[in-house]
Design a protein around this motif. Sequence first.
Motif, short mmCIF file in Angstrom:
data_model
loop_
_atom_site.label_atom_id
_atom_site.label_comp_id
_atom_site.label_asym_id
_atom_site.label_seq_id
_atom_site.Cartn_x
_atom_site.Cartn_y
_atom_site.Cartn_z
N SER A 29 1.34 -1.44 0.12
CA SER A 29 -0.50 -0.28 0.32
C SER A 29 0.53 1.09 -0.33
CB SER A 29 -1.04 0.04 1.39
OG SER A 29 -0.87 1.07 1.72
N GLU A 30 0.21 2.10 -0.70
CA GLU A 30 1.30 3.48 -0.55
C GLU A 30 1.00 3.96 1.10
OE1 GLU A 30 -1.44 6.27 -2.60
OE2 GLU A 30 -3.40 5.71 -1.24
N ASN A 31 0.18 3.41 2.16
CA ASN A 31 0.74 3.85 3.54
C ASN A 31 2.00 2.74 4.06
OD1 ASN A 31 -1.69 5.88 3.02
ND2 ASN A 31 -2.52 4.26 3.94
N PRO B 28 7.63 3.27 -0.05
CA PRO B 28 7.64 1.70 -0.99
C PRO B 28 8.17 2.12 -2.15
CG PRO B 28 5.62 3.43 -0.24
CD PRO B 28 6.43 3.44 0.54
N GLU B 29 8.21 3.80 -2.12
CA GLU B 29 8.81 3.95 -3.73
C GLU B 29 9.46 3.70 -3.83
OE1 GLU B 29 8.54 7.96 -1.07
OE2 GLU B 29 7.33 5.81 -1.42
N ASP B 30 10.93 3.90 -2.84
CA ASP B 30 12.24 3.21 -3.05
C ASP B 30 11.86 1.34 -2.36
OD1 ASP B 30 12.97 5.58 -2.62
OD2 ASP B 30 13.86 5.58 -0.11
N ASN C 224 6.97 -5.71 -5.70
CA ASN C 224 6.07 -6.22 -6.21
C ASN C 224 5.70 -5.68 -7.35
OD1 ASN C 224 6.59 -9.30 -5.11
ND2 ASN C 224 6.73 -9.80 -7.29
N GLU C 225 4.79 -4.39 -6.37
CA GLU C 225 3.91 -3.71 -7.25
C GLU C 225 3.68 -2.57 -6.05
OE1 GLU C 225 -0.91 -3.35 -9.90
OE2 GLU C 225 0.20 -5.14 -9.04
N VAL C 226 2.83 -1.42 -5.98
CA VAL C 226 2.49 -0.89 -4.94
C VAL C 226 1.54 0.34 -5.35
CG1 VAL C 226 3.25 1.34 -3.72
CG2 VAL C 226 4.63 0.17 -4.11
N VAL C 227 0.50 -0.01 -4.51
CA VAL C 227 -0.88 0.50 -5.00
C VAL C 227 -1.18 1.70 -3.94
CG1 VAL C 227 -1.37 -1.32 -6.10
CG2 VAL C 227 -1.98 -1.88 -3.86
#
Length: 200
Positions: free
Chosen positions: A127-129, A171-173, A181-184
């Motif tokens: 999660s973006e959080n 998450p972006e790092d 694998n994926e950030v949502v």
Amino acid sequence: KEAGMNDRQFTIYEVHDHVARLTLNRPDKKNALHRTMRKEVQEAFRDIKNNPDVWLAIFTGLGNVFCAGKDLTEKIDPADDDGSVFSNDDLFLYQRKIFKPIIVALNGPALAQGAGFVLSSDIIIMSENSSVGWPQVSRGIASGTGPSQGVHAMPWAQAMGYMLRAKTVPPEDALRLGIANEVVAHDDLMDCAERWASEI
């Protein structure tokens, strides 16, 4: 088919359509692990590993923290420990020997032992959080999962940069470094995990 243990207090565990879903359920304590909760996770891990109806698993948490690690307020007399409940380290070591895919749907920060759960999973959806980190070093508490797993998940200098300063990996790092694998968006987290499970 549905499988579960009805007397669970601090986790939710069920199996539908060959997918096990394990949810940490102690949000008021940031899903910090104490003995009873560890026992419930241990039982779920054993079912995931040994139940032929389980083909893969999704692992997540309730609340705004995935897992804050060990419950540091819990005091257990070593004389009362009969060895039947895994330690925090034993949990992630057992998880790494479950030879079925485990998708972690990271709903919030995964700290200390929580980071161990994440880095012992096969697919990491953030999660973006969310974030991953080892803040205990700022309190003079040694990290087990950081040196044993973090340094293998990231390039050495990057891992040292986060761990020695007790900084969390956003998450972006995590995506850039190959941890995620994926950030949502937070509201899309479980749908994304279910999509991965379906594709697998």
